[in-house]
Design a protein around this motif. Structure first.
Motif, PDB file in Angstrom:
ATOM      1  N   TYR A  21     -19.531  23.675   4.478  1.00  0.00           N
ATOM      2  CA  TYR A  21     -18.384  22.823   4.151  1.00  0.00           C
ATOM      3  C   TYR A  21     -18.827  21.766   3.148  1.00  0.00           C
ATOM      4  O   TYR A  21     -19.937  21.220   3.251  1.00  0.00           O
ATOM      5  CB  TYR A  21     -17.852  22.144   5.426  1.00  0.00           C
ATOM      6  CG  TYR A  21     -16.678  21.248   5.131  1.00  0.00           C
ATOM      7  CD1 TYR A  21     -15.421  21.786   4.867  1.00  0.00           C
ATOM      8  CD2 TYR A  21     -16.841  19.860   5.057  1.00  0.00           C
ATOM      9  CE1 TYR A  21     -14.345  20.975   4.551  1.00  0.00           C
ATOM     10  CE2 TYR A  21     -15.760  19.037   4.738  1.00  0.00           C
ATOM     11  CZ  TYR A  21     -14.522  19.606   4.485  1.00  0.00           C
ATOM     12  OH  TYR A  21     -13.467  18.794   4.151  1.00  0.00           O
ATOM     13  N   SER A  22     -17.973  21.473   2.159  1.00  0.00           N
ATOM     14  CA  SER A  22     -18.341  20.433   1.198  1.00  0.00           C
ATOM     15  C   SER A  22     -17.108  19.725   0.666  1.00  0.00           C
ATOM     16  O   SER A  22     -15.992  20.248   0.742  1.00  0.00           O
ATOM     17  CB  SER A  22     -19.156  21.018   0.045  1.00  0.00           C
ATOM     18  OG  SER A  22     -18.353  21.892  -0.721  1.00  0.00           O
ATOM     19  N   LYS A  52     -15.702  11.071   6.218  1.00  0.00           N
ATOM     20  CA  LYS A  52     -16.928  11.038   7.038  1.00  0.00           C
ATOM     21  C   LYS A  52     -16.804  11.829   8.345  1.00  0.00           C
ATOM     22  O   LYS A  52     -17.759  12.447   8.803  1.00  0.00           O
ATOM     23  CB  LYS A  52     -17.306   9.582   7.340  1.00  0.00           C
ATOM     24  CG  LYS A  52     -18.802   9.390   7.582  1.00  0.00           C
ATOM     25  CD  LYS A  52     -19.193   7.955   7.451  1.00  0.00           C
ATOM     26  CE  LYS A  52     -18.784   7.217   8.662  1.00  0.00           C
ATOM     27  NZ  LYS A  52     -19.586   6.489   9.455  1.00  0.00           N
ATOM     28  N   LYS A 103     -15.512  14.555   8.876  1.00  0.00           N
ATOM     29  CA  LYS A 103     -15.663  16.009   8.681  1.00  0.00           C
ATOM     30  C   LYS A 103     -17.134  16.420   8.608  1.00  0.00           C
ATOM     31  O   LYS A 103     -17.446  17.604   8.535  1.00  0.00           O
ATOM     32  CB  LYS A 103     -14.956  16.451   7.390  1.00  0.00           C
ATOM     33  CG  LYS A 103     -13.456  16.194   7.401  1.00  0.00           C
ATOM     34  CD  LYS A 103     -12.858  16.518   6.048  1.00  0.00           C
ATOM     35  CE  LYS A 103     -11.387  16.135   5.984  1.00  0.00           C
ATOM     36  NZ  LYS A 103     -10.843  16.263   4.631  1.00  0.00           N
ATOM     37  N   PHE A 104     -18.023  15.435   8.567  1.00  0.00           N
ATOM     38  CA  PHE A 104     -19.455  15.729   8.415  1.00  0.00           C
ATOM     39  C   PHE A 104     -20.274  15.171   9.573  1.00  0.00           C
ATOM     40  O   PHE A 104     -19.869  14.227  10.243  1.00  0.00           O
ATOM     41  CB  PHE A 104     -19.993  15.088   7.116  1.00  0.00           C
ATOM     42  CG  PHE A 104     -19.486  15.716   5.861  1.00  0.00           C
ATOM     43  CD1 PHE A 104     -20.074  16.860   5.343  1.00  0.00           C
ATOM     44  CD2 PHE A 104     -18.409  15.156   5.180  1.00  0.00           C
ATOM     45  CE1 PHE A 104     -19.603  17.441   4.176  1.00  0.00           C
ATOM     46  CE2 PHE A 104     -17.930  15.729   4.003  1.00  0.00           C
ATOM     47  CZ  PHE A 104     -18.531  16.874   3.511  1.00  0.00           C
ATOM     48  N   GLU A 105     -21.436  15.775   9.778  1.00  0.00           N
ATOM     49  CA  GLU A 105     -22.452  15.212  10.682  1.00  0.00           C
ATOM     50  C   GLU A 105     -23.687  14.959   9.839  1.00  0.00           C
ATOM     51  O   GLU A 105     -24.016  15.755   8.959  1.00  0.00           O
ATOM     52  CB  GLU A 105     -22.816  16.226  11.778  1.00  0.00           C
ATOM     53  CG  GLU A 105     -21.856  16.258  12.936  1.00  0.00           C
ATOM     54  CD  GLU A 105     -22.285  17.295  13.969  1.00  0.00           C
ATOM     55  OE1 GLU A 105     -23.498  17.605  14.054  1.00  0.00           O
ATOM     56  OE2 GLU A 105     -21.406  17.805  14.684  1.00  0.00           O
ATOM     57  N   VAL A 110     -26.523  15.020   5.622  1.00  0.00           N
ATOM     58  CA  VAL A 110     -25.708  15.760   4.665  1.00  0.00           C
ATOM     59  C   VAL A 110     -26.518  15.931   3.389  1.00  0.00           C
ATOM     60  O   VAL A 110     -27.514  15.237   3.180  1.00  0.00           O
ATOM     61  CB  VAL A 110     -24.381  15.023   4.341  1.00  0.00           C
ATOM     62  CG1 VAL A 110     -23.499  14.933   5.560  1.00  0.00           C
ATOM     63  CG2 VAL A 110     -24.641  13.643   3.731  1.00  0.00           C
ATOM     64  N   GLN A 130     -22.376  18.038   0.819  1.00  0.00           N
ATOM     65  CA  GLN A 130     -22.363  19.364   1.447  1.00  0.00           C
ATOM     66  C   GLN A 130     -22.937  19.288   2.856  1.00  0.00           C
ATOM     67  O   GLN A 130     -23.890  18.555   3.104  1.00  0.00           O
ATOM     68  CB  GLN A 130     -23.191  20.326   0.590  1.00  0.00           C
ATOM     69  CG  GLN A 130     -22.969  21.787   0.888  1.00  0.00           C
ATOM     70  CD  GLN A 130     -23.746  22.682  -0.086  1.00  0.00           C
ATOM     71  OE1 GLN A 130     -24.965  22.718  -0.069  1.00  0.00           O
ATOM     72  NE2 GLN A 130     -23.030  23.386  -0.952  1.00  0.00           N
ATOM     73  N   GLU A 131     -22.325  20.051   3.740  1.00  0.00           N
ATOM     74  CA  GLU A 131     -22.831  20.173   5.113  1.00  0.00           C
ATOM     75  C   GLU A 131     -24.281  20.672   5.057  1.00  0.00           C
ATOM     76  O   GLU A 131     -24.596  21.573   4.277  1.00  0.00           O
ATOM     77  CB  GLU A 131     -21.933  21.177   5.848  1.00  0.00           C
ATOM     78  CG  GLU A 131     -22.414  21.624   7.205  1.00  0.00           C
ATOM     79  CD  GLU A 131     -21.704  22.893   7.689  1.00  0.00           C
ATOM     80  OE1 GLU A 131     -22.075  23.378   8.758  1.00  0.00           O
ATOM     81  OE2 GLU A 131     -20.793  23.400   6.992  1.00  0.00           O
TER      82      GLU A 131
END
Length: 346
Positions: A141-142, A155, A157-159, A162, A198-199
């Motif tokens: 995911y990016s 934020k 959407k990410f862990e 990154v 990017q994840e």
């Protein structure tokens, strides 16, 4: 043997090397090409300009960012003197300019073999999620951002960690918001916007070098694993692999996109043995000479495709071939440097 004059960029054989010198080495190894090599240098200290056993003549050229016209004007001058048959640009940042100028170059009598603008655009890092959906490929995911504030909005959407990436080059792993901010500013100052967040996918980084004929056929492909990686993320050592799943993915991407020219797929293999595509570089990478040594002379095949020849796909490659990069103190004279710096020719 076909006598050809081939012009190439990417002569900066430094800690983050350009592909120019290894591409030239492949052409020099060819049993069917008799090439005069013209180096195109953007800087006075690009080592390739001084490697006279590989490069017959070097010309300074203006940066593509200076505009299409100054670059074409310089190429016209070089072409008048040298009669260039094939031009191979080796930097991502110059490809768009050359792709836009393909027809003009063709009219001048200069052949290229480049991706189409559509192919080039859709594989951009910022477009990778759509690319994955369209072609059925796993991608992390990016989000493309133009400010750190943009990231704060996304934020959730990410862990952490990154990956913070530039649109042409550079990638850093950020473990908190401060680091995102630091790398955002660092990359934006150098390569401009947008920046891609990017994840982070945990696993082993593997790569494939490949060449597509523009009709959906894979002319050659060699997978490798990096055995030594620099702090810039560059392969300083690597080994060819036997990996049917990587080859299958490469064939799938080339046949679906009808890819034209050289490419490098950057992949992550997870602990569950899944392959994630993290990047497509739209040209032959700096480790191309490993493919040549493993039995696939992709630079030679690229030149032949540019000249309109029918090229048979390579049947295989040697597994377990390794490359180890090294530094070397090349000695030259001040007058050579002065000649390139003042006259723009060497």
């Amino acid at each position: 043997m076909a006598k050809l004059t081939i012009a190439l960029s990417g002569l900066n054989n430094i800690d983050s090397p350009g592909p120019g010198i290894p591409v030239i080495r492949g052409i020099r190894d060819s049993k069917i090409l008799d090439a005069r090599i013209i180096g195109l240098a953007y800087e006075n200290l690009e080592p390739g300009a001084y490697m006279h056993e590989l490069v017959d003549k070097t010309y300074k050229v203006p940066y593509p960012s200076d505009g299409v016209e100054p670059l074409l004007e310089r190429l016209r001058y070089i072409h008048e003197k040298e009669q260039i048959d094939v031009l191979i640009p080796n930097f991502d940042s110059e490809l768009f300019t050359f792709m836009k100028s393909e027809k003009v170059l063709q009219e001048m009598g200069i052949n290229t073999f480049l991706p189409t603008i559509k192919q080039f655009e859709e594989r951009h890092k910022s477009n990778l999620p759509e690319y994955g959906k369209k072609y059925g490929v796993n991608v992390p995911y990016s989000e493309a951002i133009t400010s750190v504030q943009d990231f704060v909005l996304h934020k959730d959407k990410f862990e952490f960690p990154v990956v913070v990436k530039g649109k042409f080059y550079d990638a850093y792993i950020a473990y908190d918001l401060d680091q995102v901010s630091l790398y955002f500013n660092k990359i934006a100052a150098k390569w401009g916007l947008p920046i891609v967040i990017q994840e982070f996918v945990k696993g082993t980084e593997v790569n494939v070098i490949a060449l597509g004929d523009g009709k959906g056929n894979t002319i050659g492909a060699v997978p490798m694993r990096k055995t030594y990686i620099t702090d810039k993320g560059k392969a300083w050592g690597g080994i060819t692999l036997e990996d049917p799943s990587m080859m299958k993915l490469t064939d799938k991407i080339i046949s679906q996109t009808q890819w034209r020219g050289g490419m490098e797929l950057e992949l992550i293999r997870t602990a569950k043995n899944e392959l994630y595509l993290i990047e497509i570089n739209p040209r032959l990478p700096a480790w191309v000479y490993l493919a040549v040594a493993a039995g696939q002379n992709l630079p030679e095949a690229l030149v032949r495709l540019a000249m309109g020849e029918e090229v048979e796909p390579f049947k295989g490659y040697e597994v377990g071939k390794m490359f180890i990069r090294y530094s070397y103190d090349m000695i030259t004279d001040l007058h050579e440097f002065e000649q390139l710096a003042t006259k723009g020719e060497l």
